[in-house]
Scaffold this motif. Structure first.
Motif: not given
Length: 111
Positions: A38-42, A44, A68-69, A72, A74
């Motif tokens: 979750r903390t690594k928004t990049d 893929t 969840e992602t 958002e 992503r």
């Protein structure tokens, strides 16, 4: 063997590689694993790399993380190096949609 995630930077994006015993017995470690992702928004893509064991607890946590992602906005995909028995569990439980990018329908089991 506790679940682990390695974050790998590649030219095509950042990937999370999940290994270890992916079972409810290691619930706290699984929670920590998904928090790290979750903390690594990049990130893929996620690869499930030949786990020692896998159960429905992990599959439900993975499904929730993807929902969840994607909510958002992503884009994230999942690929696997599952053995035949683990893939059968995934399919019988209706979680084979995890391996289809951007599929947000609820899982279902066909009889």
């Amino acid at each position: 063997m506790k679940p682990m995630v390695n974050i790998i930077k590649t030219p095509s994006g950042t990937k999370g590689k999940i290994t270890g015993e992916l079972t409810g017995q290691h619930g706290a470690s699984l929670t920590a694993l998904f928090n790290k992702l979750r903390t690594k928004t990049d990130v893929t893509s996620i690869t499930i790399d030949q786990p020692v064991a896998i159960d429905l607890c992990f599959l439900q946590m993975l499904w929730a993380f993807l929902q969840e992602t994607r909510a958002e906005g992503r884009t994230i995909t999942v690929s696997s190096g599952l053995n035949e028995n683990d893939f059968k569990l995934l399919k019988l439980a209706g979680f084979d949609a995890l391996l289809q990018p951007q599929d947000t329908a609820l899982p279902h089991v066909t009889h």
